[in-house]
Motif scaffolding. Sequence first.
Motif, PDB file in Angstrom:
ATOM      1  N   GLN A  42       0.830  -1.210   0.000  1.00 20.74           N
ATOM      2  CA  GLN A  42       0.000   0.000   0.000  1.00 20.74           C
ATOM      3  C   GLN A  42       0.864   1.258   0.000  1.00 20.74           C
ATOM      4  N   HIS A  43       1.961   1.227   0.812  1.00 18.27           N
ATOM      5  CA  HIS A  43       2.879   2.379   0.825  1.00 18.27           C
ATOM      6  C   HIS A  43       3.453   2.621  -0.565  1.00 18.27           C
ATOM      7  N   PHE A  44       3.809   1.533  -1.242  1.00 17.91           N
ATOM      8  CA  PHE A  44       4.405   1.640  -2.577  1.00 17.91           C
ATOM      9  C   PHE A  44       3.398   2.208  -3.577  1.00 17.91           C
ATOM     10  N   LEU A  45       2.148   1.745  -3.492  1.00 17.17           N
ATOM     11  CA  LEU A  45       1.107   2.221  -4.403  1.00 17.17           C
ATOM     12  C   LEU A  45       0.746   3.673  -4.133  1.00 17.17           C
ATOM     13  N   ASP A  46       0.807   4.061  -2.852  1.00 15.30           N
ATOM     14  CA  ASP A  46       0.537   5.473  -2.527  1.00 15.30           C
ATOM     15  C   ASP A  46       1.604   6.371  -3.162  1.00 15.30           C
ATOM     16  N   LYS A  47       2.833   5.876  -3.160  1.00 12.26           N
ATOM     17  CA  LYS A  47       3.937   6.663  -3.714  1.00 12.26           C
ATOM     18  C   LYS A  47       3.985   6.579  -5.231  1.00 12.26           C
ATOM     19  N   TYR A  48       3.659   5.393  -5.765  1.00 12.85           N
ATOM     20  CA  TYR A  48       3.730   5.173  -7.213  1.00 12.85           C
ATOM     21  C   TYR A  48       2.382   4.643  -7.711  1.00 12.85           C
ATOM     22  N   PRO A  49       1.419   5.518  -7.992  1.00  6.64           N
ATOM     23  CA  PRO A  49       0.080   5.074  -8.430  1.00  6.64           C
ATOM     24  C   PRO A  49       0.114   4.243  -9.718  1.00  6.64           C
ATOM     25  N   ASP A  50       1.167   4.426 -10.541  1.00  5.45           N
ATOM     26  CA  ASP A  50       1.233   3.702 -11.816  1.00  5.45           C
ATOM     27  C   ASP A  50       1.918   2.344 -11.686  1.00  5.45           C
ATOM     28  N   ILE A 103       2.011  -5.152 -11.369  1.00  2.60           N
ATOM     29  CA  ILE A 103       2.545  -6.418 -10.837  1.00  2.60           C
ATOM     30  C   ILE A 103       3.365  -7.133 -11.902  1.00  2.60           C
ATOM     31  N   SER A 104       4.536  -7.594 -11.498  1.00  8.29           N
ATOM     32  CA  SER A 104       5.367  -8.449 -12.347  1.00  8.29           C
ATOM     33  C   SER A 104       5.669  -9.704 -11.536  1.00  8.29           C
ATOM     34  N   ASN A 105       5.003 -10.790 -11.900  1.00  8.41           N
ATOM     35  CA  ASN A 105       5.069 -12.050 -11.134  1.00  8.41           C
ATOM     36  C   ASN A 105       4.584 -11.804  -9.710  1.00  8.41           C
ATOM     37  N   GLU A 106       5.450 -11.844  -8.721  1.00  5.76           N
ATOM     38  CA  GLU A 106       5.000 -11.707  -7.336  1.00  5.76           C
ATOM     39  C   GLU A 106       5.345 -10.352  -6.725  1.00  5.76           C
ATOM     40  N   LYS A 107       5.866  -9.439  -7.546  1.00  2.00           N
ATOM     41  CA  LYS A 107       6.307  -8.143  -7.030  1.00  2.00           C
ATOM     42  C   LYS A 107       5.574  -6.993  -7.695  1.00  2.00           C
ATOM     43  N   TRP A 108       5.505  -5.877  -6.956  1.00  2.00           N
ATOM     44  CA  TRP A 108       5.100  -4.621  -7.540  1.00  2.00           C
ATOM     45  C   TRP A 108       6.324  -3.966  -8.192  1.00  2.00           C
ATOM     46  N   VAL A 109       6.156  -3.412  -9.361  1.00  2.81           N
ATOM     47  CA  VAL A 109       7.230  -2.696 -10.054  1.00  2.81           C
ATOM     48  C   VAL A 109       6.644  -1.423 -10.662  1.00  2.81           C
ATOM     49  N   VAL A 110       7.528  -0.502 -11.007  1.00  2.00           N
ATOM     50  CA  VAL A 110       7.079   0.719 -11.659  1.00  2.00           C
ATOM     51  C   VAL A 110       8.205   1.245 -12.538  1.00  2.00           C
ATOM     52  N   LEU A 111       7.852   1.861 -13.636  1.00  2.99           N
ATOM     53  CA  LEU A 111       8.832   2.552 -14.466  1.00  2.99           C
ATOM     54  C   LEU A 111       8.976   3.974 -13.942  1.00  2.99           C
ATOM     55  N   SER A 112      10.170   4.279 -13.428  1.00  4.72           N
ATOM     56  CA  SER A 112      10.370   5.614 -12.852  1.00  4.72           C
ATOM     57  C   SER A 112      11.431   6.374 -13.632  1.00  4.72           C
ATOM     58  N   LYS A 113      11.396   7.661 -13.478  1.00  5.12           N
ATOM     59  CA  LYS A 113      12.330   8.514 -14.216  1.00  5.12           C
ATOM     60  C   LYS A 113      13.661   8.600 -13.474  1.00  5.12           C
ATOM     61  N   ARG A 114      14.741   8.446 -14.230  1.00  6.76           N
ATOM     62  CA  ARG A 114      16.066   8.556 -13.627  1.00  6.76           C
ATOM     63  C   ARG A 114      16.366   9.992 -13.232  1.00  6.76           C
ATOM     64  N   GLU A 115      17.187  10.131 -12.194  1.00 11.82           N
ATOM     65  CA  GLU A 115      17.637  11.458 -11.798  1.00 11.82           C
ATOM     66  C   GLU A 115      18.668  11.984 -12.792  1.00 11.82           C
ATOM     67  N   TYR A 116      19.545  11.064 -13.277  1.00 10.55           N
ATOM     68  CA  TYR A 116      20.595  11.455 -14.231  1.00 10.55           C
ATOM     69  C   TYR A 116      20.659  10.430 -15.364  1.00 10.55           C
ATOM     70  N   THR A 117      20.837  10.929 -16.573  1.00 12.69           N
ATOM     71  CA  THR A 117      21.005  10.017 -17.717  1.00 12.69           C
ATOM     72  C   THR A 117      22.440  10.018 -18.242  1.00 12.69           C
ATOM     73  N   THR A 118      23.250  10.997 -17.822  1.00 16.61           N
ATOM     74  CA  THR A 118      24.669  11.016 -18.202  1.00 16.61           C
ATOM     75  C   THR A 118      25.522  11.263 -16.953  1.00 16.61           C
ATOM     76  N   VAL A 119      26.748  10.743 -16.975  1.00 11.98           N
ATOM     77  CA  VAL A 119      27.642  10.949 -15.830  1.00 11.98           C
ATOM     78  C   VAL A 119      28.033  12.422 -15.721  1.00 11.98           C
ATOM     79  N   GLU A 120      28.081  13.109 -16.853  1.00  2.00           N
ATOM     80  CA  GLU A 120      28.411  14.529 -16.825  1.00  2.00           C
ATOM     81  C   GLU A 120      27.353  15.313 -16.042  1.00  2.00           C
ATOM     82  N   ASP A 121      26.081  15.029 -16.326  1.00  2.00           N
ATOM     83  CA  ASP A 121      25.002  15.699 -15.578  1.00  2.00           C
ATOM     84  C   ASP A 121      25.092  15.361 -14.095  1.00  2.00           C
ATOM     85  N   MET A 122      25.363  14.115 -13.807  1.00  3.92           N
ATOM     86  CA  MET A 122      25.426  13.672 -12.413  1.00  3.92           C
ATOM     87  C   MET A 122      26.517  14.408 -11.641  1.00  3.92           C
ATOM     88  N   PHE A 123      27.741  14.423 -12.172  1.00  5.49           N
ATOM     89  CA  PHE A 123      28.839  15.047 -11.441  1.00  5.49           C
ATOM     90  C   PHE A 123      28.707  16.566 -11.383  1.00  5.49           C
TER      91      PHE A 123
END
Length: 459
Positions: free
Chosen positions: A370-378, A381-401
Amino acid sequence: MRYDTIYDDILKEIKPSPKNREEIIMLADKLMNIILEHAKTLNIEVTCKLVGSVSKKTSLVNKADIDIFIAFPLDYDEEKLKEYGLHLGKYCIDEVNGKCEKKYASHPYITGHIDGYEVDFVPCYKIKDASQLKSAVDRTILHTNYVQKHLTDKEADEVLLLKKFMTSVNTYGANYKVSGFSGYLCELLILHYHTFENIIKEAANKWHNEFKIDLENYGTCSNYHDPLIVIDPVDPNRNVAAALTMQKFSEFIAACRNYLNNHKIEYFMDKKIEVSKEELINEFKNRNTHCIIISFNVPKRPDDVIYPQVNKTMNALKKISQLNDFKILKSGYYINKDYTSCIILEYEISKLPVLKLHHGPLVKDRKNSQHFLDKYPDAYISNEKWVVLSKREYTTVEDMFNDLIRKENINKLKLGKNIKEEMLNQYSLKTITDYLNDADSEEYPDLYMYLHPSYKLSR
């Protein structure tokens, strides 16, 4: 089989002449007499001892720095030892018109630049055995006495061969930069094996992890789990090879095997690196990886202070990369003579997808689901787990550093204590190609060694 002619020729090149040695001994005696006479006028009770490779006839030509230890009675407190030690060293340097420099080990000491030599004046306690030890440097006089008592002149020559070989294959030096074999360790290896050739054969064929040598049969080897365990003959509770890393231990074994396959005199010569900018750029391009260099200034501190901090910084950058799904193939670092540090990070790819699969709790875990669904409404279920496609914070190491190396974010990185301010003040982040286009040719050997780390192990 002994290759006496080869070794005789090598010794002619690497062994100081009797005249040079006499000159050094005479200078050391002169300096020690100045200290003793001045100490007497101040009513300071000290003795002096020439230590190190010069005193043991194991110094390579043009490597004969002079180490003079000023030994104080055990009842002197540490502050007095520091104060008097620095004063006596400085007085001596001034008396012979040398140049003075203050340095630090376990406590401060004075270095003098005198008549073309670098002379260290190190205060220590006068101890009879290791049980009286007050600081790490106190053992040094015991080390010198032990080697002088047991090492023959012939064995001293064998130490020179071993040191030169190790220097040429880049495994000599217990400092953090190399993390290899110390001079004292080389002397003990010769005392155990007697000849350079014997060490080469034994290392090539018999050495393994936790290899044990106990010259005085103290029986304390089992206390250690280092790659090489050599119990200090003057201290049963010390492994002389503690600073030797598995990397340098393994490299030395490999170099010994290579040497046995082909006894070339070139193994006692520096293997020079001649490479052009274009060759380096092409090599990096052919790897088809994403390689960046982060460079920044480092404070002018001793190598054994700065190198660990740069290494810690590199590991912090690697860790944050992995936490953000940037897979590192290889990494390394070097420090230029102008005190610029360069950290090399080589990644499998240059850019990650915007989205990533984020795994949640098991479906049967009702509360956390329930906590996970509250945080990620989208979430789904994948087999026995909840999963979600989330947006990365960084897509390049240059942006990250570039985001993390800012005042508000830099504490997310566990950097060396002297490094954080330097990076915040100024840093450069470039791809290897861009970096090479601006790099000084003096950096080419370091970059070549990054690409070919075993280059010096064979001839």
